[in-house]
Write a protein that holds these residues in place. Structure first.
Motif, PDB file in Angstrom:
ATOM      1  N   ASP A   1     122.093  16.641 132.383  1.00  0.00           N
ATOM      2  CA  ASP A   1     120.693  16.788 131.584  1.00  0.00           C
ATOM      3  C   ASP A   1     119.554  16.622 132.737  1.00  0.00           C
ATOM      4  O   ASP A   1     119.776  16.076 133.866  1.00  0.00           O
ATOM      5  CB  ASP A   1     120.524  15.819 130.424  1.00  0.00           C
TER       6      ASP A   1
ATOM      7  N   THR B   1     116.623   6.763 126.883  1.00  0.00           N
ATOM      8  CA  THR B   1     117.347   5.698 126.284  1.00  0.00           C
ATOM      9  C   THR B   1     119.116   6.125 126.379  1.00  0.00           C
ATOM     10  O   THR B   1     119.732   4.932 125.901  1.00  0.00           O
ATOM     11  CB  THR B   1     116.892   5.523 125.101  1.00  0.00           C
ATOM     12  N   GLY B   2     119.221   7.291 126.789  1.00  0.00           N
ATOM     13  CA  GLY B   2     120.606   7.574 126.885  1.00  0.00           C
ATOM     14  C   GLY B   2     121.363   7.977 125.434  1.00  0.00           C
ATOM     15  O   GLY B   2     122.421   8.403 125.376  1.00  0.00           O
TER      16      GLY B   2
ATOM     17  N   THR C   1     120.983  10.976 123.853  1.00  0.00           N
ATOM     18  CA  THR C   1     121.241  12.408 124.070  1.00  0.00           C
ATOM     19  C   THR C   1     122.267  12.602 124.660  1.00  0.00           C
ATOM     20  O   THR C   1     123.397  13.249 124.070  1.00  0.00           O
ATOM     21  CB  THR C   1     120.110  13.285 124.601  1.00  0.00           C
TER      22      THR C   1
END
Ligand code: AMP
Length: 177
Positions: free
Chosen positions: A124, A129-130, A132
């Motif tokens: 990505d 925040t992680g 996805t």
């Protein structure tokens, strides 16, 4: 022989305050994409940690993850599989819901896009925040794929996305606090 100066990728990321909502400091990657040497350096940098790992599939996350993921897949001689926002994929779909700061979102992948045992790299543009990339990893695991790692152009380290991804190896090329 001419030696060319190394490229400062961070200097090609434009900060756009309060986009798309007040309080969000958006990292605009389009100046980097407009520099062929920088784009190449980014795709080389994202591919190289995984070059010796027999990657079968690169998953790119909609939408900016497609730009880097497709190029990384081509470099690693791997398949490219898109992870998309809801109801964009035309065939049978698997869905994973994930947590946002306010509310939830969903990511989808075609059923059968990952073969059991496939060695998968998730790409990505940015790790915040992680949530996805965690959802993309879950879509792979649901199909029996093995996550080799995740690669990001940019990491916002204060948001602790790596923690959200657990023991998945993460590589990022540019770090902002
Ligand atoms: P997260 O799920 O919180 O790790 O958010 C990562 C996803 O949201 C990536 O697909 C990014 O493209 C997008 N994103 C989150 N924060 C930003 C930001 N500050 N600038 C640009 N894109 C962002």
């Amino acid at each position: 022989m001419t030696l060319r100066a190394p490229i400062d990728l961070a200097s090609l990321i434009r900060e756009v305050p309060d986009f798309p909502r007040p309080g969000i400091n958006f990292k605009d990657i389009t100046p980097l994409l407009a520099e062929p040497r920088a784009f190449r350096a980014a795709t080389v940098g994202l591919s190289s940690p995984f070059a010796a790992q027999d990657v079968d599939v690169v998953v790119g996350i909609e939408s900016r993850g497609f730009i880097f993921g497709a190029s990384v897949a081509e470099r690693l001689d791997a398949a490219f599989v898109p992870a998309r926002k809801p109801k964009k994929l035309p065939w049978k779909r698997l869905s994973v819901e994930y947590q946002l700061e306010y509310g939830t979102d969903t990511l989808e992948m075609h059923e059968g896009a990952i073969q059991p045992g496939a060695r998968v790299l998730v790409i990505d543009d940015l790790l915040a925040t992680g949530g996805t990339s965690w959802a993309a990893c879950e879509l792979v695991r649901k199909q029996g794929g093995h996550i080799l790692g995740c690669g990001f152009l940019i990491e916002l380290s204060s948001l602790r996305g790596r923690q959200r991804l657990g023991d998945v190896p993460c590589h990022s090329l540019i770090e902002f606090a």
